[in-house]
Design an enzyme around this catalytic site. Structure first.
Site, short mmCIF file in Angstrom:
data_model
loop_
_atom_site.label_atom_id
_atom_site.label_comp_id
_atom_site.label_asym_id
_atom_site.label_seq_id
_atom_site.Cartn_x
_atom_site.Cartn_y
_atom_site.Cartn_z
N VAL A 1 39.52 39.12 32.02
CA VAL A 1 38.19 39.86 32.51
C VAL A 1 38.39 41.30 32.41
CG1 VAL A 1 37.57 37.90 33.91
CG2 VAL A 1 39.14 39.70 34.94
N ASN B 1 45.15 42.20 40.56
CA ASN B 1 44.43 43.36 40.77
C ASN B 1 44.95 44.21 41.94
OD1 ASN B 1 43.68 42.37 43.55
ND2 ASN B 1 42.40 40.90 42.61
N ASP C 1 45.88 35.48 38.18
CA ASP C 1 46.02 35.89 39.56
C ASP C 1 45.64 34.82 40.37
OD1 ASP C 1 46.66 37.43 41.59
OD2 ASP C 1 44.65 38.50 41.40
N SER D 1 45.76 41.64 31.11
CA SER D 1 44.61 42.62 30.96
C SER D 1 43.75 42.27 29.73
CB SER D 1 45.00 44.01 30.54
OG SER D 1 45.18 44.70 31.83
#
Length: 165
Positions: free
Chosen positions: A119, A24, A34, A116
């Site tokens: 979420v 992010n 992540d 991507s």
């Protein structure tokens, strides 16, 4: 000649020069890949990411790998908004910028997650088309990277990439 491999695995377990983190903008960890990378790498990764001051969508930053690969290349993919905000161009930029950083740092192996498509909601098939196109285009003109892995965590993405490769 560079080799493109497709695997279904946990990217934190791979033995490559660099793994790519679908990060992010704060680079401080989150969900999905992540969060998994930050948990596996340890708190030193968070400290280094904080020092970097974030990353804009489509760009990439590099850190040490700590408990993982030698290095982690963090890139911020676009949140899907129906294609209204140049999401396809931003996703393509993620792959190009990661590959440029890999080449600039003389990496011969790199592993990409599905950027991507979690979420952030980017359509998985469209994202795979962009990823494969950008990787092939880059490898056609830059042959320093010898081994490139598309690392899919889930069966759906693995099947999509298998058709494209």
């Amino acid at each position: 000649m560079p080799v493109i491999e497709l695997i279904q695995a946990d990217i934190t377990q791979l033995n490559v020069d660099a793994i790519v983190n679908a990060a992010n903008t704060s680079l401080r960890g989150g969900g999905g890949v992540d969060g998994a990378i930050h948990r596996a790498a340890g708190y030193h990764l968070l400290e280094e990411c904080i020092a970097l001051g974030g990353c804009k969508t489509g760009e990439a930053r590099i850190t040490k790998g700590y408990n993982l690969a030698r290095f982690i290349i963090h890139t911020v993919g676009p949140v899907w908004n129906g294609g209204k905000n140049n999401e396809a161009d931003l996703l393509a930029s993620c792959y190009r910028n990661c590959l440029l950083l890999a080449t600039q740092n003389s990496f011969t192996s790199i592993a990409f997650p599905n950027i991507s498509t979690g979420v952030y909601g980017f359509p998985k098939e469209f994202a795979a088309d962009i990823a494969v196109r950008e990787v092939r285009s880059f490898l056609n003109t830059n042959n320093f990277i010898r081994r490139l892995l598309f690392c899919c965590f889930d069966t759906e993405n693995y099947s999509i990439y298998k058709k494209r490769l």
